[in-house]
Design a protein around this motif. Structure first.
Motif, PDB file in Angstrom:
ATOM      1  N   TYR A  81      40.734  26.686  45.017  1.00 33.40           N
ATOM      2  CA  TYR A  81      41.205  26.166  43.739  1.00 33.40           C
ATOM      3  C   TYR A  81      42.082  27.122  42.939  1.00 33.40           C
ATOM      4  N   GLU A  90      38.594  17.691  42.546  1.00 29.95           N
ATOM      5  CA  GLU A  90      38.706  17.162  43.895  1.00 29.95           C
ATOM      6  C   GLU A  90      39.972  16.336  44.104  1.00 29.95           C
ATOM      7  N   ASP A  91      40.442  15.688  43.027  1.00 27.97           N
ATOM      8  CA  ASP A  91      41.595  14.801  43.156  1.00 27.97           C
ATOM      9  C   ASP A  91      42.915  15.491  42.849  1.00 27.97           C
ATOM     10  N   ALA A  92      42.879  16.787  42.604  1.00 25.80           N
ATOM     11  CA  ALA A  92      44.102  17.533  42.319  1.00 25.80           C
ATOM     12  C   ALA A  92      44.693  18.093  43.608  1.00 25.80           C
ATOM     13  N   ARG A  93      45.982  18.280  43.597  1.00 23.39           N
ATOM     14  CA  ARG A  93      46.649  18.922  44.725  1.00 23.39           C
ATOM     15  C   ARG A  93      46.278  20.401  44.730  1.00 23.39           C
ATOM     16  N   VAL A  94      45.817  20.910  45.855  1.00 22.99           N
ATOM     17  CA  VAL A  94      45.415  22.304  45.932  1.00 22.99           C
ATOM     18  C   VAL A  94      46.330  23.061  46.882  1.00 22.99           C
ATOM     19  N   ALA A  95      46.479  24.345  46.600  1.00 25.97           N
ATOM     20  CA  ALA A  95      47.254  25.239  47.461  1.00 25.97           C
ATOM     21  C   ALA A  95      46.328  26.372  47.872  1.00 25.97           C
ATOM     22  N   ARG A 102      42.291  27.880  53.590  1.00 30.22           N
ATOM     23  CA  ARG A 102      43.297  27.088  54.307  1.00 30.22           C
ATOM     24  C   ARG A 102      42.684  26.419  55.527  1.00 30.22           C
ATOM     25  N   LEU A 105      40.502  23.488  54.268  1.00 30.73           N
ATOM     26  CA  LEU A 105      41.356  22.389  53.822  1.00 30.73           C
ATOM     27  C   LEU A 105      41.982  21.668  55.011  1.00 30.73           C
ATOM     28  N   GLN A 109      41.578  17.684  56.101  1.00 25.35           N
ATOM     29  CA  GLN A 109      42.699  16.812  56.426  1.00 25.35           C
ATOM     30  C   GLN A 109      42.565  16.242  57.833  1.00 25.35           C
ATOM     31  N   ARG A 112      39.999  13.479  57.613  1.00 23.89           N
ATOM     32  CA  ARG A 112      40.559  12.306  56.949  1.00 23.89           C
ATOM     33  C   ARG A 112      41.493  11.542  57.887  1.00 23.89           C
TER      34      ARG A 112
END
Length: 262
Positions: A81, A90-95, A102, A105, A109, A112
């Motif tokens: 975060y 949870e609904d925000a774009r994360v980098a 990484r 994440l 993905q 999903r």
């Protein structure tokens, strides 16, 4: 283990979190709980990441074959975060900023994209008896008993007791959630110096602090958790929750070696 028994399993893993979740797994036969993989937030070793990715792929196949949901544990760490002022949602774009985050994440993905029914829980720092020795609290207690503690002055951690994680997991699985992500955390970023101070009082150990002007942390949003399981969230949310977590952890420890206590 035979192919037949593999498809019947509801819990994958044998470590700290998996052992704690055994009773929950028995109550939710429609779900395969994947509680295995890389657990060190500072991990960078590609081989460990690859083994966890392979395990996820095999568990996805198992869930498809048996028409079950897959519960995957990700991370609500600073690596996921960042260190911004806004709570990590949870609904925000994360980098993701660390190899470990990484990796997690990418696995989210991957899950999903697989099309399998799933629930992703992003965990903060889980605390309890028998947790891996490389994690924060075992490391701090070991350093205290050795007499010198490195205190990262700008570091914060969101602490949650493993028993509360188990309760949250049980409630969330009972809701029948599919294809969503939920932060499982207390919502409080506790300064690591405050953690050291509380453990010092609780354990009564004599040690020297070596302050380091380093560290980072983030605030984890628990709005979704509160909305989904308010009866549980009310027990684990709040600025002073961490004190009870530390008290319980300290009480679970074996006595310190002679000569190190006050």
């Amino acid at each position: 283990m035979s192919a037949r028994s593999a498809t019947q399993r509801t819990l994958v893993g044998r470590g700290f979190l998996a052992r704690s979740l055994e009773p929950v797994a028995e109550r939710h036969p429609d779900t395969v709980i994947l509680a295995a993989g890389v657990s060190l937030a500072s991990a960078t070793e590609p081989g460990g990441f690859a083994r966890e990715a392979d395990l996820l792929d095999r568990t996805i196949d198992t869930c498809r074959a048996s028409s079950r949901r897959l519960l995957f544990f990700s991370t609500a760490s600073t690596g996921m975060y960042g260190t911004g002022d806004a709570p990590g949602r949870e609904d925000a774009r994360v980098a993701a900023s660390t190899p470990y985050a990484r990796h997690k994440l990418a696995l989210e993905q991957r899950l999903r994209a697989s099309g399998a029914d799933h629930l992703v829980l992003r965990l903060s720092h889980v605390v309890g008896p028998g947790q891996p020795p490389h994690q924060l609290l075992p490391t701090l207690v070991r350093q205290m008993r050795e007499g010198v503690v490195q205190v990262h002055l700008r570091a914060t951690r969101d602490l949650i007791a493993v028993c509360d994680v188990v309760t949250v997991v049980d409630r969330l699985l009972a809701l029948g959630l599919r294809d969503t992500v939920v932060n499982v955390a207390s919502g409080t970023a506790v300064p690591v110096p405050a953690v050291v101070d509380h453990l010092e009082r609780r354990l009564g150990l004599v040690f020297r602090r070596e302050p380091r002007d380093t560290g980072s942390g983030c605030v984890v949003s628990v709005e979704r958790l509160r909305a989904l399981v308010p009866e549980v969230a009310d027990q684990v949310l709040g600025p002073h929750y961490y004190r009870g977590v530390l008290d319980a952890y300290a009480a679970s420890l074996a006595p310190a070696p002679l000569g190190t206590e006050r």
